[in-house]
Enzyme design. Structure first.
Site, PDB file in Angstrom:
ATOM      1  N   LYS A 110       0.860  -1.192   0.000  1.00  0.00           N
ATOM      2  CA  LYS A 110       0.000   0.000   0.000  1.00  0.00           C
ATOM      3  C   LYS A 110       0.894   1.239   0.000  1.00  0.00           C
ATOM      4  O   LYS A 110       1.888   1.285   0.738  1.00  0.00           O
ATOM      5  CB  LYS A 110      -0.888  -0.027   1.243  1.00  0.00           C
ATOM      6  CG  LYS A 110      -1.896   1.113   1.336  1.00  0.00           C
ATOM      7  CD  LYS A 110      -2.785   0.968   2.583  1.00  0.00           C
ATOM      8  CE  LYS A 110      -3.864   2.049   2.655  1.00  0.00           C
ATOM      9  NZ  LYS A 110      -4.739   1.904   3.832  1.00  0.00           N
ATOM     10  N   SER A 159      -9.866   2.290   2.826  1.00  0.00           N
ATOM     11  CA  SER A 159      -8.940   2.991   1.968  1.00  0.00           C
ATOM     12  C   SER A 159      -7.978   2.075   1.217  1.00  0.00           C
ATOM     13  O   SER A 159      -7.377   2.507   0.234  1.00  0.00           O
ATOM     14  CB  SER A 159      -8.118   3.980   2.801  1.00  0.00           C
ATOM     15  OG  SER A 159      -7.272   3.289   3.721  1.00  0.00           O
ATOM     16  N   SER A 186     -10.216   0.039   7.085  1.00  0.00           N
ATOM     17  CA  SER A 186      -9.617   0.090   5.749  1.00  0.00           C
ATOM     18  C   SER A 186      -8.963  -1.183   5.247  1.00  0.00           C
ATOM     19  O   SER A 186      -8.552  -1.244   4.097  1.00  0.00           O
ATOM     20  CB  SER A 186      -8.593   1.213   5.680  1.00  0.00           C
ATOM     21  OG  SER A 186      -9.250   2.426   5.467  1.00  0.00           O
TER      22      SER A 186
HETATM   23  N1  GLN Z   1     -13.290   4.641   6.171  1.00  0.00           N
HETATM   24  C1  GLN Z   1     -12.673   5.106   7.379  1.00  0.00           C
HETATM   25  C2  GLN Z   1     -12.254   6.542   7.227  1.00  0.00           C
HETATM   26  O1  GLN Z   1     -12.499   7.089   6.220  1.00  0.00           O
HETATM   27  C3  GLN Z   1     -11.520   4.232   7.737  1.00  0.00           C
HETATM   28  C4  GLN Z   1     -10.283   4.532   6.997  1.00  0.00           C
HETATM   29  C5  GLN Z   1      -9.155   3.697   7.450  1.00  0.00           C
HETATM   30  O2  GLN Z   1      -9.337   2.688   8.121  1.00  0.00           O
HETATM   31  N2  GLN Z   1      -7.963   4.130   7.086  1.00  0.00           N
HETATM   32  O3  GLN Z   1     -11.709   7.131   8.105  1.00  0.00           O
END
Ligand code: GLN
Length: 492
Positions: free
Chosen positions: A78, A158, A182
């Site tokens: 990532k 994400s 995410s």
């Molecule tokens: N969807 C969540 C956010 O937008 C989690 C993102 C994440 O886990 N990095 O904060």
């Protein structure tokens, strides 16, 4: 070539060790697959030369009998993990062209164990999002399609690029991070497996920070066993991260052999949300039945503060983000937009460098930390967080693991939910509690919805008891017998 990209990581490792396939062949198959499916936009940067050089070295070590546990296994990283000499952007314009001089501990651990670097995967900007549509490098396309509907779907976020790359067979596994869901939400949206380990299990050193008290790295792969193998290499104490836990890393894959007979599984009644889709509710019931069949006992539990998890998360995470992102000032990293004064340079750089969602989070975070509102929002959210953690402590007195849906819905089309941040934030309803409490959680594909899209179940466990989480995940995987494949994949 499709045969090589269809292997699981465990199968590939066996074939490499038996010298039935070379790391170079295996890597070349994945390099070709990435090129053939470039339209998914799963990668921000591909590193084919590096990959083939890594493979060559791996073949040498295998021949010399010096192979590491991941020798010759092609992985994707990532683009939130700093990689020495390879551009690291966090999918933000503000880090455009940033080439770190150092390597994150997690990725360094993978290279130490012999893995091959295929490149850096796309993500929501600074890991803020649930759809991979906030990336400065464009949307990622989910390799799955709804039946009879050719619209492009989101892979979740994400870690959308990692999820799409794993699902489309562009890599044997990938690193990801999970601050509120995410890893688990994109895994559920792409029919892949992803685990967020216990907070502190993996070092955060060299990972671009979003919300430091919630961020945790973990693997994504196509099977529970593959995630178990990857996590063992990724995890471990790191003196460079003061929150990294000095706790021995068990052989997670070996734990899979222990089965689940006699385990007590909790089903939180508060997760039976009003308006929960009947498909998700049925899948959850199915999961309960599978675990009963496998010899677990099922217990209804209460997590009375879970209903406050989402609002608490969307205060704590932006607060920490607003502080962490203060460092992007146009002086030290990436983009610099000149201005007449230093303040003007800061403003111009941050205004141009950050996308809309990141700016929204910085504003929310700054607001909840501001003098007049700190007690009302930030401090309150921290108190709620402690209550959520206590709910779990009580639950662990009577159960060994908790079963919930992974997400409230299947993948949606690119653009859907786009103009409504609150609907987007609801994606995290089942996942954020584990981050707030620091607990491990895995998402495992468990079935398909009416339109043929994957749905996942989540297993949450005690702190540093990933072994039980993996065992229960494996039981679901075996019972579900999930063999469906995405329409867009290598060799298809
Ligand atoms: N969807 C969540 C956010 O937008 C989690 C993102 C994440 O886990 N990095 O904060």
């Amino acid at each position: 070539m499709s045969a090589l990209t269809d292997l699981t990581l465990a199968e590939a490792a066996r074939l490499l060790a038996a010298k039935k396939v070379s790391a170079t062949e295996l890597t070349q198959a994945h390099v070709d697959a990435i090129e053939a499916l470039a339209s998914l936009n799963a990668f921000i940067v591909t590193t084919p030369e590096r990959a083939l050089a890594d493979a060559k070295r791996a073949d040498g070590r295998i021949a010399a009998g010096e192979a590491g546990p991941l020798e010759g296994i092609p992985l994707a990283i990532k683009d939130l993990f700093c990689t020495a000499g390879i551009q690291t952007t966090a999918a933000s314009r503000i880090l455009g062209g940033f080439v770190p001089p150092y390597e994150s501990t997690v990725s360094a651990n993978l290279w130490r164990d012999g893995a091959v670097c295929l490149g850096k995967t796309n993500l929501d900007e600074f890991a803020m999002g649930s759809s991979n549509t906030t990336s400065a490098y464009g949307n990622v396309v989910n390799p799955w399609k709804r039946r009879g509907d050719n619209r492009d779907l989101v892979p979740g976020g994400s870690s959308g690029g990692s999820a799409a790359a794993v699902a489309a067979r562009l890599c044997l596994g990938a690193t990801a991070t999970d601050t509120g869901g995410s890893i688990r939400q994109p895994a559920a949206f792409t029919g892949t497996v992803g685990i967020k380990p216990t907070y502190g299990r993996c070092s955060r050193w060299g990972i671009v920070a979003f919300a430091s008290s919630l961020d945790q790295a973990g693997p994504m792969a196509r099977t529970v066993e593959d995630c178990a193998i990857l996590l063992r290499s990724m995890a471990g104490h790191d003196p460079k991260d003061s929150t990294s836990a000095d706790i021995a890393v068990p052989d997670f894959a070996a734990a899979l052999g222990h089965g689940v007979k006699g385990l007590r599984i909790g089903v939180p009644k508060e997760y039976r949300l009003e308006g929960l889709s009947p498909e998700i509710a049925a899948l959850w019931e199915q999961g309960i039945a599978w675990l009963k069949e496998a010899g677990c006992t099922i217990h209804e539990i209460g997590l009375p503060h879970a209903k406050y998890a989402l609002p608490a998360y969307y205060i704590v995470a932006p607060a920490e983000a607003s502080s962490n992102l203060a460092r992007y000032d146009g002086v030290r990293f990436g983009l610099r937009v000149p201005g007449d004064s230093l303040d003007a340079q800061y403003e111009a750089t941050r205004g141009e460098g950050f996308g809309a969602e990141v700016r929204r989070r910085i504003m929310i975070g700054t607001y909840v930390l501001s003098a007049g509102y700190y007690d009302a929002y930030y401090l309150k959210a921290q108190k709620v967080r402690a209550l959520i953690a206590r709910d779990f402590d009580v639950a662990w007195e009577s159960v060994d693991a908790i079963l919930t849906p992974a997400t409230p819905n299947a993948a949606f089309a690119i653009g859907e939910n786009q103009d409504d941040p609150v609907t987007m934030y609801l994606n995290d309803i089942f996942t954020v509690t584990a981050n707030l409490a620091g607990l491990p959680g895995i998402a495992v594909p468990a079935g398909l919805d009416a339109s043929g899209l994957p749905l996942g179940l989540q297993v949450i466990g005690r702190a540093f008891d990933e072994e039980t989480v993996f065992r229960v995940g494996r039981a679901i995987e075996q019972a579900a017998g999930f063999t469906a494949m995405p329409q867009l994949r290598a060799g298809a």
